[in-house]
Design an enzyme around this catalytic site. Sequence first.
Site, PDB file in Angstrom:
ATOM      1  N   GLY A   1       0.839  -1.183   0.000  1.00  0.00           N
ATOM      2  CA  GLY A   1       0.000   0.000   0.000  1.00  0.00           C
ATOM      3  C   GLY A   1       0.873   1.231   0.000  1.00  0.00           C
TER       4      GLY A   1
ATOM      5  CD  GLN B   1       3.328   5.836   2.728  1.00  0.00           C
ATOM      6  OE1 GLN B   1       2.370   5.253   2.254  1.00  0.00           O
ATOM      7  NE2 GLN B   1       4.357   5.195   3.272  1.00  0.00           N
TER       8      GLN B   1
ATOM      9  CB  CYS C   1       5.416   2.312   7.641  1.00  0.00           C
ATOM     10  SG  CYS C   1       4.866   3.768   6.735  1.00  0.00           S
ATOM     11  CG  LEU C   2       6.870   1.136   1.671  1.00  0.00           C
ATOM     12  CD1 LEU C   2       6.207   1.393   0.332  1.00  0.00           C
ATOM     13  CD2 LEU C   2       8.025   0.159   1.535  1.00  0.00           C
TER      14      LEU C   2
ATOM     15  CG  HIS D   1      -0.240   1.032   7.283  1.00  0.00           C
ATOM     16  ND1 HIS D   1       0.735   0.592   8.148  1.00  0.00           N
ATOM     17  CD2 HIS D   1       0.361   1.942   6.476  1.00  0.00           C
ATOM     18  CE1 HIS D   1       1.868   1.218   7.878  1.00  0.00           C
ATOM     19  NE2 HIS D   1       1.682   2.034   6.867  1.00  0.00           N
ATOM     20  CD  GLU D   2      -1.064   2.311   2.762  1.00  0.00           C
ATOM     21  OE1 GLU D   2      -0.716   3.503   2.600  1.00  0.00           O
ATOM     22  OE2 GLU D   2      -0.254   1.416   3.082  1.00  0.00           O
TER      23      GLU D   2
ATOM     24  CG  HIS E   1       0.260   6.554   5.571  1.00  0.00           C
ATOM     25  ND1 HIS E   1       1.366   7.130   6.158  1.00  0.00           N
ATOM     26  CD2 HIS E   1       0.588   5.251   5.346  1.00  0.00           C
ATOM     27  CE1 HIS E   1       2.320   6.205   6.291  1.00  0.00           C
ATOM     28  NE2 HIS E   1       1.873   5.057   5.812  1.00  0.00           N
TER      29      HIS E   1
HETATM   30 NI    NI Z   1       2.921   3.228   5.749  1.00  0.00          NI
END
Ligand code: NI
Length: 206
Positions: free
Chosen positions: A55, A60, A118-119, A160-161, A164
């Site tokens: 995701g 991000q 998380c990226l 999670h997304e 964000h």
């Molecule tokens: Ni993330």
Amino acid sequence: MAEALTGDVLPIVECGDPVLRRPAQRVEPASLGTGAVQRLITQMRATMEAAPGVGLAAPQVGVPIQLAVLQDSPDRWAHLSDSDRAARERSELPFMVLVNPVLLPVDEDGTASFYEGCLSVPGLTGLVARHRTVRVEALDEQGQPVDLVLRGWPARIAQHEVDHLRGILYLDRVETRSLSTGDKYAELWAGRPPAEAAAALGFEIS
Ligand code: NI
């Protein structure tokens, strides 16, 4: 959608940047037809695939709008045993775009705690309790209504997304005593029940 090109991969913003901490702006549905938004979606898909991740939210990549891309597939869980995959209720999630999403937890299905990363928070992973089942109301990339129920890992990805898009990182929800570097996770906790980490590191599974 056109196949993503390598040149479409964007740099991922890392935690510490205010763009990850501000609520993202709602997307005007009419803007979904524009080349700029469609190109952003193509770039976000390419960036998610290259990472690889399951995701990615627009903040991000430094764009503060309520738009996220999601996708999960067997190549992304190849490192998991069948039992680990089953415990996580990880199942194929076709590529999808969520615009202006709202999540409604299905409370009677309870919560589940698993390791999440998380990226935008490279190098770390930790246990996060998430609703097992959520209803998702959103628009897709054409501006058409989306109304679906996600369960297990796809529900975790969506939570999670959408976090964000609200300026929330998993670090705000993680059991902090479970936080592990990628190397330590691989060495000690991969493939083991979260309860063993809880006993060894000193926390309760929520
Ligand atoms: Ni993330």
